[in-house]
Design an enzyme around this catalytic site. Sequence first.
Site, PDB file in Angstrom:
ATOM      1  N   CYS A  86       0.762  -1.411  -0.014  1.00 46.39           N
ATOM      2  CA  CYS A  86       0.125   0.001   0.019  1.00 46.39           C
ATOM      3  C   CYS A  86       0.721   1.263   0.045  1.00 46.39           C
ATOM      4  O   CYS A  86       0.224   2.280  -0.178  1.00 46.39           O
ATOM      5  CB  CYS A  86      -1.088   0.087   1.144  1.00 46.39           C
ATOM      6  SG  CYS A  86      -1.484  -1.627   1.403  1.00 46.39           S
ATOM      7  N   HIS A 335      -9.202   3.523  -1.550  1.00 42.75           N
ATOM      8  CA  HIS A 335      -7.976   3.176  -1.213  1.00 42.75           C
ATOM      9  C   HIS A 335      -7.645   2.020  -2.408  1.00 42.75           C
ATOM     10  O   HIS A 335      -8.069   1.026  -2.411  1.00 42.75           O
ATOM     11  CB  HIS A 335      -7.638   2.392   0.043  1.00 42.75           C
ATOM     12  CG  HIS A 335      -6.284   1.899   0.557  1.00 42.75           C
ATOM     13  ND1 HIS A 335      -5.382   2.437  -0.103  1.00 42.75           N
ATOM     14  CD2 HIS A 335      -5.880   0.916   1.034  1.00 42.75           C
ATOM     15  CE1 HIS A 335      -4.116   1.845   0.108  1.00 42.75           C
ATOM     16  NE2 HIS A 335      -4.625   1.021   1.132  1.00 42.75           N
TER      17      HIS A 335
END
Lengths: 388, 154
Positions: A86, A335
């Site tokens: 991420c 996200h």
Amino acid sequence: MKREVAIVAVGATKFGEHWSKGLKDLAWEAGVQAVEEAGISGKDVQYIVFGNMSGGMFEGQEHVGALVAEFLGLNPVPATRVEAACASGGVAFFQGYLAVASGMYDLVAVGGIEKMTDVEPSQATEILSAAMDYEWEAYFGATFPGVYALIATRYMHDYGLKPETLAEVAVKNHYHGSMNPLAHFRNRITVEDVLSSPFVAYPLRRNDCCPISDGAACVLLAPLDEARKYTDTPIIVKAVAQASDTLSLLERRDICTLDATVHAAEKAFAMAKLTRKDVDLVEVHDCFTIAEILALEDLGFCAKGEAFKLYEEGETYVGGRLPVNTDGGLKAGGHAVGATGVKQIVEIVKQLRGEAEGGRQVDGAEVGLAHNVGGSGATAVVTILSRR
Amino acid sequence: MSVSGVPRHWRSLRERYRLLGTYCENCKTSFFPPRKICPKCRRKGRTREVEFSGRGRVFSYTVIHVGSKTFEEYTPYIIGLIELQEGPRVLSQIVDCKPEDVHIGMMVEACFRKLFEQEDGGIISYGFKFRPVDDSWAEYYDRLLADRAMVEKT
């Protein structure tokens, strides 16, 4: 001799479920916006570097660096995909910064792209669990939310954090998201909405977790002394710092502290010659509500165990003492894993230029900080940007 | 599991079946996961394999309600971060109890269980999980010993 670096243009897609767009389409959309804003031709870009966590597992497509260059019609410009789960976007930004600061290139496109919704959610959960230690965490049934849940359980035990306070993080991020046209979720929610949503991994509920999003973001970097060729409002990159920690929670000094964030923040503030008080707004990595609490403490904005006070006092809203995640963060903003680190930087740039729409502009914002985390804290990147 | 080749599962089988870690003779520290080099002493370290007692306490826990594809059929299940008597922490499932009975500090011991089954006749993977230890006996014996010491004293 290191050169000063500026962001001269930005572009971003909406984060969300883009059923009609693939990886290449998203890259195109964000890239074209940035190039048009700078008033250049794509061919002026000398180097492309972008974050993408897992084109291979989400789309069955690796070698996406060259794929993007090809689709944007930019061959033979060198194009590199970087991966740090991420934190892929933040790490890509660090690499782009190095390329310009070192004098190697004078115009670099930094991007982040992720296409996540072509697989079913349980498959996405499986892919995301590859950001942790596969052999000694995921193999035994731990999921990515599960690992943050272990942190949350311990944190609540040690510091008396209540689920209601944790819920305030999500409520605030949805409020900010409602003002951001590019956010995944634009609905406002209440503490009751969070506390009545089903458990994903106790004590974290669905509304403590960020969504799975498709999206892309892009920024163009140039040496500061050439920046005015492209824009009247260059944003200066005061610092970028990256740090590493263990992939698993097993050997952490303290599971309630992300040491990689602590190290990256110390380095970044020293590099920028700024203090926490100089920062007008932050974009932090709130993949789960507990992660935003940890971030504010580990970045040094408050002592360990005390971030929840900022929420009880409403200080993290636009207009508060320290506005946090003015674009809705990961929770409401969305996200798209590899794109998030760059999307955060796009938001800080808009805020520092005074261009944040929808009533979320932080008055007179001069300095902003972006904080991007990979996995449960194995990689952290802290970036400090300034208007002057 | 996204990686399905047999060697991948077989390679860490001993550690997974017997809860094996690494012990450094130089700094007298135990490590898990197993390592080739002592992260503290580096080249000066003298590492050897160690089999842990399997006894420990719950350091933190969660209940997984939304599982990954491999574990979807087993939800809800408890995951614990266990601090072993020897020091290192390990992660696995906590079984033989209800989620509401688990608490931080609870005594557990390792047991040997099935972890998951692959679809379509694939391999079945086994490894350590943890189950509660009834520590009321420990308290009983402590009291018994204390009483006996008292009797011997008087």
